[in-house]
Design a protein around this motif. Structure first.
Motif, PDB file in Angstrom:
ATOM      1  N   GLN A  39       0.790  -1.275  -0.071  1.00  0.00           N
ATOM      2  CA  GLN A  39       0.085   0.022  -0.093  1.00  0.00           C
ATOM      3  C   GLN A  39       0.922   1.305   0.164  1.00  0.00           C
ATOM      4  OE1 GLN A  39      -2.846  -0.918   3.311  1.00  0.00           O
ATOM      5  NE2 GLN A  39      -4.067  -1.661   1.770  1.00  0.00           N
ATOM      6  N   CYS A  40       1.598   1.575  -1.048  1.00  0.00           N
ATOM      7  CA  CYS A  40       2.357   2.968  -1.173  1.00  0.00           C
ATOM      8  C   CYS A  40       1.517   3.602  -1.722  1.00  0.00           C
ATOM      9  CB  CYS A  40       3.427   2.518  -2.423  1.00  0.00           C
ATOM     10  SG  CYS A  40       4.385   1.195  -1.888  1.00  0.00           S
ATOM     11  N   SER A  41       1.954   5.158  -0.893  1.00  0.00           N
ATOM     12  CA  SER A  41       1.456   6.234  -1.295  1.00  0.00           C
ATOM     13  C   SER A  41       1.814   6.765  -2.780  1.00  0.00           C
ATOM     14  CB  SER A  41       1.465   7.458  -0.394  1.00  0.00           C
ATOM     15  OG  SER A  41       0.739   7.091   0.690  1.00  0.00           O
ATOM     16  N   VAL A  42       1.102   6.796  -3.677  1.00  0.00           N
ATOM     17  CA  VAL A  42       1.439   7.375  -5.080  1.00  0.00           C
ATOM     18  C   VAL A  42       0.737   8.260  -5.478  1.00  0.00           C
ATOM     19  CG1 VAL A  42       2.343   4.935  -5.562  1.00  0.00           C
ATOM     20  CG2 VAL A  42      -0.046   5.518  -5.974  1.00  0.00           C
ATOM     21  N   VAL A  43       0.841   8.852  -6.885  1.00  0.00           N
ATOM     22  CA  VAL A  43       0.059   9.810  -7.388  1.00  0.00           C
ATOM     23  C   VAL A  43      -0.639   9.321  -8.781  1.00  0.00           C
ATOM     24  CG1 VAL A  43      -0.030  11.989  -8.767  1.00  0.00           C
ATOM     25  CG2 VAL A  43       1.213  12.020  -6.628  1.00  0.00           C
ATOM     26  N   SER A  44      -1.728   9.276  -9.151  1.00  0.00           N
ATOM     27  CA  SER A  44      -2.584   8.855 -10.154  1.00  0.00           C
ATOM     28  C   SER A  44      -2.753   9.912 -11.121  1.00  0.00           C
ATOM     29  CB  SER A  44      -3.909   8.267  -9.953  1.00  0.00           C
ATOM     30  OG  SER A  44      -3.833   7.143  -9.028  1.00  0.00           O
ATOM     31  N   GLU A  45      -2.258   9.953 -12.360  1.00  0.00           N
ATOM     32  CA  GLU A  45      -2.726  11.082 -13.274  1.00  0.00           C
ATOM     33  C   GLU A  45      -4.043  10.604 -14.266  1.00  0.00           C
ATOM     34  OE1 GLU A  45       1.934  12.953 -13.620  1.00  0.00           O
ATOM     35  OE2 GLU A  45       1.154  12.209 -15.604  1.00  0.00           O
ATOM     36  N   VAL A  46      -4.717  11.564 -14.189  1.00  0.00           N
ATOM     37  CA  VAL A  46      -5.991  11.393 -14.962  1.00  0.00           C
ATOM     38  C   VAL A  46      -6.335  12.179 -16.086  1.00  0.00           C
ATOM     39  CG1 VAL A  46      -8.549  11.286 -14.477  1.00  0.00           C
ATOM     40  CG2 VAL A  46      -6.790  10.858 -12.626  1.00  0.00           C
ATOM     41  N   LYS A  47      -6.862  11.813 -17.252  1.00  0.00           N
ATOM     42  CA  LYS A  47      -6.988  12.373 -18.566  1.00  0.00           C
ATOM     43  C   LYS A  47      -8.353  11.956 -19.082  1.00  0.00           C
ATOM     44  CE  LYS A  47      -4.747  14.296 -22.714  1.00  0.00           C
ATOM     45  NZ  LYS A  47      -3.657  14.397 -23.360  1.00  0.00           N
ATOM     46  N   ASN A  48      -9.033  12.806 -19.408  1.00  0.00           N
ATOM     47  CA  ASN A  48     -10.518  12.202 -20.127  1.00  0.00           C
ATOM     48  C   ASN A  48     -10.884  11.120 -19.140  1.00  0.00           C
ATOM     49  OD1 ASN A  48      -9.381  13.820 -22.005  1.00  0.00           O
ATOM     50  ND2 ASN A  48      -8.960  11.947 -23.684  1.00  0.00           N
TER      51      ASN A  48
END
Lengths: 760, 78
Positions: A39-48
Motif C-alpha cells: 500500500q504505497c502512497s503514489v499519484v494517479s494522473e487522470v486524463k479524459n
C-alpha cells in the motif's frame, strides 16, 4: 559482499522522477496503490476521466515508493477480460455457463439462499475468506455483519502471512510491533528479501539504514540479494529458523548480553526460558541449521550489542510447522535485549486515537459466546481464534483502551484447513455457504484439492472479483469488484501502525463494478439487517470514522497525506504490557492455559522419505505478480512467461536437469509442472517453487481451472498434522519433501522466453 | 539517571521531532510546513551515485494514452 550498483549513471541523469509538471489536460490525485499489500502512497494522473499514469508521490517521505506492479495498473485494470457486470451460474458448478443479472436481483437471490442455509444449518454454516489488505474498503464490515448474523467462520490469507504473526506476538507483549527502521542500528532479515519491485518501502528503509551505518544480518537458505548486501549471512537449512534463534538465545544468555534491568523488572519466565535454551547448545543448533557455530555466535553478538536492533516481520516464520515458536522466539529476542518500545527498536504503536478503528467497526462483542465456541479449529489450533485471543480482552482494555484488537486482521480467525475440511463435509458441522472477496482461496491455502472438494460441496458460493480466477470459476455468483483507482480509501494499517493515510478517487469504476463497502451494505439489506451497515455511501462511512477529529472525509482527504499519532515510547512504564501478567511473558500464561507448551520449542522434520529426497520451498512472490494476481497482464507475463523452479547447479547435475527444461515437482499430494532455472544462489537439494501460478488464457471451468491444476503450488502444500503448526494450524511451506521428475515438453502459450529476474 | 536512560530519552525526543516534521511536511500548506518539507526532502535525497532506487523501468515511464486504454478495454487492440 556488497551488491553491484544497479544502474547506469547516465540513466540517473536522464531520470524523470523530479519532473512533476502535469501535461495538458491531466489532473493529479493522491492515491494509495493496492496492487499489492504494501500500500504505497503514489499519484494517479487522470486524463479524459481515466487514469493514464501512476507515479511516485510528491511527498518526500513516500518518494520512489512505487514498483512495476503500480505503474502498469492503468493498463492492467483496463484489461478487456475484467468482470464488468454481475454473473449468475446457470449450468453445473464449474461449467462456465453464466447469465448476466443486476446487482439487485443477485442480492435478492443471495440473501434468500443464505437465509435458507442459516435456517437449516445455523449461522456458523456461512464462511467468508477475504482480508482488508486486498479489498481496500472492507474496513471490518464483513466481520461486523458476520458477528451480527452469528457466524465465527472468517478466514484469510493473513492466517499465514502477517496476521498470524500479529496474533502470536500478543502472547509475549500484547501487541504487534513495527520496527523503527529510521533509527535502528541493526536489522535482521529472517528469510525475507525486500527488493526494488517487491516490498519496496521496506527495501528503501533497509538500504537507507545501511547507508547510515546500520548492520544487516540475513538468515536465508538462498544467497538472496539481501544476503549479498548483509554483514552476516547465515545460510540455514530451510525451516530451521526457530532452531537458529535458540542458538542466538544460548549465546546471548550465556554471555550475559541481554538487558538485565528489563528482564528483571518487566519479564516473567526467564529462568524457565533459560532451561529450555540450554537444551540447544551451539553444536546442536549447528547440526539443526547447517550453519557454522562461530558464525551463529557472531550474529547473536551483533544483534545483542549493536542495537537498538529490529527483526522486521517476515513471511518465512508465518509458514512453518514451528511458526508459533518461531514468532515467539523473535518476540523473546526483542524483549530480553531491551529493544521493545524504544527508539530504533520495536515500536508498540497502538491504535490511532483520532479515528474509529476497524477493530471497533467489527463489533466482536455482539457475537454470542456460544457461536464463538463453535469457531472451527479452535479446539485443536486455537492461537488466533476467539478461544485464545479473547483472553486478551481485559489486558487490552487496560493498556490500549478497547477489548478487541484485530491487528493486521489476524485475530479471531478460523484456521483455514479446519474450515475447508468442514466445507468438504469432514468437520464437526456442515458449512454450506462460502463467500470470498478479493481472494482466490483455492490457490491461497494448503491442500488445493481439498479446497476444490470443499467448494464443490457448497450450496452457495459468492465471489467479488475483478477477474475470473480459478476460484471464481466455481462460484454461483461472480460480482464485479472496483479497484483502488476507482474509489476513495482511508487506510489505518489495520491497527498495526497508528498512521492513517488517504487515497482520492481517481476515476469512475467501469461497467457495474462496485466496492466491498457496497457489497456488504447490499448483503446486510438482503439479510434484513440494514442497520448493521447504515451509511448511505462510503464517504458517509468515513465521515463517521473521522467524527473525533471534527472534520469530514472531504476535508480530511483534501488536506491529509498522512495523519500521525505523536509517538510515545516505553508506554509500559505507565500501563504495563497487555498480557495477563502485565509483563513480557517469556513463558506464555495463555498458551499454558490452553494446554500448549508455554515456552518455544523446535519440532524437527519428519524422517526423510527416500522416495522424496528433496525439500520444497514455496510461498515465494515474483516481482511482476502479487499472490495469484496479475497473470493477465502481458507486460508482467513477458517478464515471467512460465512458472520456474529454481535449483542449485549441484541438484541440476544430480538429476540431470537442464536450464529451461520442463519438470514435474511432485510429492504425496500432487505434481505440478515448472521450468527449470539453475541458480548458484540456491543450496543443494532445495527446490524453490513460485507461488500462485495459473494462466488466464487457458481453459476455464471445473477440471481445468485455467491451468491451476497444472501449475499451482497450493497443490503440493500439505495440511496433515505433521505439516501444521500445532498452536495455529497453519501449514508448513518451507521445506516440504518432494522429488523432481523429468517431463515431456508441454505445449505452452508463452509469448516470449524472457529471462526470469526473480529475487534480484 | 543512567547513561542508557539519557540516551533513550534523547532518541525518543529526536524520533518525536522526526514525526512532527513528517506530519508538517505532508500537510505542506503553511510556510512552516514547506520548510519542514524542504528539510526532509534535502535530508532524504541521496546523491545520484548512491541512489539505489533509480530504475529505468520506473523513471522512464510515461504512462498510457487514454484513447488507447479505451480501445484496449473494448478489446479492439490485440
Amino acid at each position: 559482499m556488497p551488491a553491484p550498483v544497479p544502474f547506469d549513471p547516465q540513466e540517473v541523469v536522464d531520470a524523470k522522477y523530479k519532473e512533476r509538471k502535469l501535461r495538458p489536460g491531466v489532473t493529479a490525485k493522491r492515491t494509495i496503490c493496492t496492487a499489492c499489500d504494501i500500500q504505497c502512497s503514489v499519484v494517479s494522473e487522470v486524463k479524459n476521466g481515466r487514469v493514464v499514469r501512476v507515479r511516485s508521490s510528491d511527498n518526500p517521505i513516500f518518494r520512489d515508493n512505487i514498483c512495476m506492479k503500480g505503474i502498469i495498473s492503468p493498463k492492467g485494470l483496463a484489461n478487456p477480460n475484467r468482470i464488468m457486470h454481475p454473473m449468475k451460474r446457470v449450468g453445473e458448478r464449474g461449467s462456465g455457463q453464466w447469465e448476466r443479472v443486476s446487482w439487485e436481483d443477485a442480492f435478492e437471490d443471495i440473501g434468500a439462499r443464505l437465509k435458507a442455509t442459516i435456517a437449516e444449518h445455523g449461522p456458523e454454516a456461512w464462511a467468508v475468506s477475504t482480508s482488508q489488505w486486498n479489498t481496500g474498503t472492507d474496513h471490518g464490515l464483513g466481520r461486523r455483519l458476520m458477528n451480527h448474523v452469528g457466524s465465527p467462520n472468517w478466514t484469510s490469507g493473513v492466517a499465514l502471512c502477517a496476521g498470524n504473526t500479529g496474533a502470536v506476538n500478543k502472547f509475549t507483549y500484547g501487541w504487534f510491533p513495527i520496527g523503527d527502521f529510521q533509527n535502528t542500528k541493526c536489522i535482521v532479515l529472517m528469510g525475507h528479501n525486500p527488493r526494488r519491485h517487491s516490498w519496496t518501502p521496506m527495501y528503501t528503509w533497509i538500504r537507507q539504514a545501511q547507508a547510515r551505518g546500520a548492520k544487516l544480518i540475513v538468515t536465508d537458505p538462498r544467497r538472496s540479494s539481501s544476503a549479498e548486501r548483509a554483514d552476516i549471512w547465515l545460510p540455514l537449512k530451510v525451516g530451521s529458523d526457530a532452531a537458529m534463534m535458540f542458538g542466538w538465545l544460548k549465546v546471548i544468555i550465556d554471555e550475559e548480553l541481554y538487558d538485565k534491568d528489563f528482564v528483571a523488572n518487566w519479564t516473567i519466565g526467564f529462568e524457565e526460558l533459560k532451561e529450555r535454551v540450554n537444551e540447544y547448545p551451539l553444536e546442536r543448533v549447528a547440526k539443526l541449521t547447517g550453519c557454522d557455530p562461530e558464525m551463529i555466535a557472531k550474529a547473536a553478538r551483533m544483534y545483542a550489542t549493536e542495537g537498538p536492533a529490529i527483526i522486521p516481520w517476515t513471511p518465512i516464520t508465518d509458514m512453518q510447522r514451528n511458526s508459533t515458536s518461531g514468532i515467539r522466539l523473535q518476540s523473546i529476542l526483542r524483549s530480553i535485549c531491551g529493544y521493545v518500545d524504544v527508539p530504533g527498536g520495536e515500536h508498540l504503536q497502538g491504535f490511532n486515537p483520532d479515528i474509529i478503528n476497524e477493530s471497533e467497526i467489527e463489533m466482536h462483542h455482539v457475537l454470542a459466546d456460544e457461536q464463538k465456541s463453535k469457531q472451527l479449529g479452535s479446539d485443536q489450533h486455537p492461537a488466533f481464534t476467539y478461544r485464545a485471543q479473547e483472553k486478551f480482552c481485559g489486558p487490552m482494555k487496560k493498556v490500549w483502551g478497547q477489548e478487541y484488537s484485530n491487528i493486521a486482521t489476524g485475530s479471531y480467525m478460523t484456521p483455514p484447513s479446519s474450515l475447508f475440511r468442514a466445507m468438504a463435509g469432514e468437520g464437526p458441522y456442515p458449512v454450506k455457504a462460502f463467500f470470498f472477496l478479493g481472494n482466490n482461496p483455492m490457490m491461497s491455502y494448503a491442500n488445493m484439492n481439498l479446497i476444490i472438494k470443499a467448494m464443490m460441496n457448497q450450496d452457495l458460493i459468492v465471489a467479488h472479483e475483478q477477474f475470473m480466477t480459478p476460484s471464481a470459476q466455481l462460484a454461483d455468483y461472480v460480482l464485479p469488484a472496483d479497484s483502488w483507482l476507482e474509489r476513495p480509501m482511508m487506510m489505518d494499517s489495520m491497527g498495526w501502525m497508528s498512521t492513517v493515510r488517504t487515497s482520492e478517487k481517481s476515476m469512475e469504476p467501469p461497467g457495474e463494478c462496485r466496492s466491498t463497502f457496497e457489497f456488504w451494505k447490499l448483503l446486510a439489506g438482503a439479510l434484513d439487517r440494514p442497520e448493521v451497515v447504515p451509511w448511505e455511501t462510503l464517504e458517509d462511512f468515513y465521515d463517521y470514522r473521522l467524527e473525533k477529529l471534527g472534520m469530514g472525509w472531504e476535508e480530511f482527504v483534501a488536506t491529509t497525506d498522512v495523519h500521525f499519532k505523536t509517538p510515545e515510547f516505553r508506554k509500559y512504564l505507565k500501563t504495563g504490557f497487555a498480557t495477563p501478567s502485565g509483563k513480557v511473558e517469556l513463558k506464555s500464561s495463555i498458551l499454558e492455559e490452553l494446554g500448549f507448551d508455554p515456552l518455544p520449542y523446535f519440532r524437527e522434520d519428519p524422517p526423510i522419505d527416500p522416495e522424496y529426497p528433496l525439500k520444497l520451498f514455496t510461498g515465494v512472490r515474483e516481482d511482476g505478480f502479487f499472490q495469484t494476481g496479475h497473470r493477465h497482464i502481458e507486460e508482467m507475463r513477458k517478464r515471467h512467461p512460465e512458472p520456474v523452479a529454481f535449483v542449485s547447479p549441484g541438484t541440476a547435475a544430480k538429476y540431470e536437469l537442464n536450464e529451461d527444461e520442463w519438470i514435474e515437482v511432485e510429492n504425496e499430494l500432487a505434481a505440478v509442472s515448472m521450468k527449470v532455472a539453475i541458480k548458484d544462489a540456491m543450496p543443494d537439494d532445495l527446490v524453490r517453487v513460485p507461488h500462485g501460478w495459473w494462466k488466464p488464457e487457458m481453459e476455464q471451468g471445473a477440471g481445468k481451472l485455467s491451468g491451476a491444476l497444472k501449475y499451482a503450488d497450493a497443490l503440493l502444500c500439505r495440511d496433515d498434522e505433521d505439516y501444521l503448526d500445532r498452536e495455529q494450524g497453519i501449514p508448513h511451506l518451507k521445506g516440504v519433501a518432494c522429488r523432481i521428475l523429468k517431463s515431456a515438453p508441454l505445449n505452452t502459450d508463452a509469448e516470449a522466453q524472457a529471462e526470469p529476474v526473480l529475487e534480484k | 539517571m543512567s547513561s542508557r536512560e539519557r540516551e533513550i530519552r534523547k532518541q525518543a525526543r529526536a524520533a518525536k521531532i522526526q514525526m512532527w516534521m513528517a506530519g508538517r511536511s505532508s500537510r505542506n500548506k503553511s510556510p512552516l510546513d514547506k520548510i519542514c518539507r524542504f528539510i526532509i526532502s534535502r535530508a532524504s535525497t541521496p546523491k545520484p551515485e548512491d541512489d539505489f532506487l533509480r530504475d529505468p523501468l520506473i523513471d522512464n515511464d510515461e504512462g498510457f494514452d487514454p484513447d488507447e486504454l479505451d480501445r484496449f478495454q473494448r478489446g479492439e487492440l490485440g
